[in-house]
Enzyme design. Sequence first.
Site, PDB file in Angstrom:
ATOM      1  N   TRP A  29       0.819  -1.209   0.000  1.00 34.86           N
ATOM      2  CA  TRP A  29       0.000   0.000   0.000  1.00 34.86           C
ATOM      3  C   TRP A  29       0.852   1.258   0.000  1.00 34.86           C
ATOM      4  CZ3 TRP A  29      -4.458  -0.009  -2.017  1.00 34.86           C
ATOM      5  CH2 TRP A  29      -5.290  -1.125  -1.905  1.00 34.86           C
ATOM      6  N   ASP A  67      -1.507   6.755   6.306  1.00 32.28           N
ATOM      7  CA  ASP A  67      -2.604   5.984   5.739  1.00 32.28           C
ATOM      8  C   ASP A  67      -2.975   4.941   6.784  1.00 32.28           C
ATOM      9  OD1 ASP A  67      -4.307   4.248   4.473  1.00 32.28           O
ATOM     10  OD2 ASP A  67      -2.975   3.797   2.779  1.00 32.28           O
ATOM     11  N   LYS A  85     -12.812  -0.851   5.861  1.00 29.48           N
ATOM     12  CA  LYS A  85     -12.247  -1.863   6.760  1.00 29.48           C
ATOM     13  C   LYS A  85     -12.801  -1.720   8.179  1.00 29.48           C
ATOM     14  CE  LYS A  85      -8.949  -2.399   3.372  1.00 29.48           C
ATOM     15  NZ  LYS A  85      -8.157  -1.541   2.504  1.00 29.48           N
TER      16      LYS A  85
END
Length: 362
Positions: free
Chosen positions: A103, A173, A197
């Site tokens: 990511w 993030d 999530k």
Amino acid sequence: MSDRIFNFAAGPCTLPLPALEKAQSEFVNYQGLGTSIIEQSHRGKAYDAVHNEAIANLRSLLNVPEDFDILLLHGGATLQFVSIPMNLAKEGQSADYILTGAWSKKAAAEGKRVPGYKVIWTNEDEKFTRMPLAADIKPSDNASYVHLCSNETIGGIEVQEYPDCGNVPLIIDASSHIMSQPIPFDKVSMVYAGAQKNLGPAGLGVVIIKKSLVESANMDIPAFLSYKTHADNGSMYNTPPVFSIYMMKLTLDWVKENGGVTGMSALADQRSKLIYDAIDSSEGWYNCPVDKNSRSRMNIVWRLPSEDLEKKFIAEATEAGFSGLKGHRSVGGVRASMYNAMPVEGAAALAKFMADFKKNNS
Ligand SMILES: *Cc1c(COP(=O)(O)O)cnc(C)c1O
């Protein structure tokens, strides 16, 4: 609702059952209005209350200081990969990235578009099996920002110490572990997360950003991508993703009723301990490649002695009512994603399945 399964998917993923049931019960006729909430004007009273409560929930649960704006945006976390360099990378200054996995690399791929792009720390040579320590991170002298992915969803590593970047804004993030631990706003100038999530449905991006950073952001960019536009308009510059925000509000109500971030953190400890204990007590039969000090409480990854056994494990687990355990296609193996709404019983049942599977197959 006994036909609900234990869903270990990485995202979209398990949401709190009470939030789903509340949405179901009030969906067709919201508070006697004769329409659902998603049929109401986003400028009307009913939606306005939802919007403001969603933001108020975020602020109170995460203890967001007054000098931070909370923005609810379209485009998930991925749009922020683009918006961060556009808004915040300054001419003649570097844009510092920490590479810790898939990511952060995806975020960095957009950072590369600015001339000041710079990688200040990576352990790709160790296959991203650990997070840096705070002392490992030295921002460039003239950095616009430092970017860190604080929980790598695919690699299963989670930051334990937030770096102290001094006057350089630290951007994190936190998509895959937001709401599971306090955010150190004394060290962090911007936090962002895709909602799907720990917060609600996909498509929504939450950005919590220091007001001074919004004010000093680059303004010669498209209005829709400018943080200032959304801050000035209370995240109502255009029609917001109303359904996702409504579901986030219900999800955060559930978080509040279950002890807030402290409660969520305790649940994450319990769940992750059950699975890591199952791995550690297997004498290497289940092998978690991650450095023990960087183990994620949200995404736990492990391998079995062979790929055939991994296939068998996943097939039998699916049969037994555990879904979403296949490791990401880029790394293989097994991954259990256990976000806030995963009941501890789900982790306990999976740990027991792991012990039984090992007994039957080793
Ligand atoms: C899932 C995820 C993303 C992507 O989120 P989208 O909402 O799909 O854009 C970004 N970063 C991390 C750490 C993630 O886990």
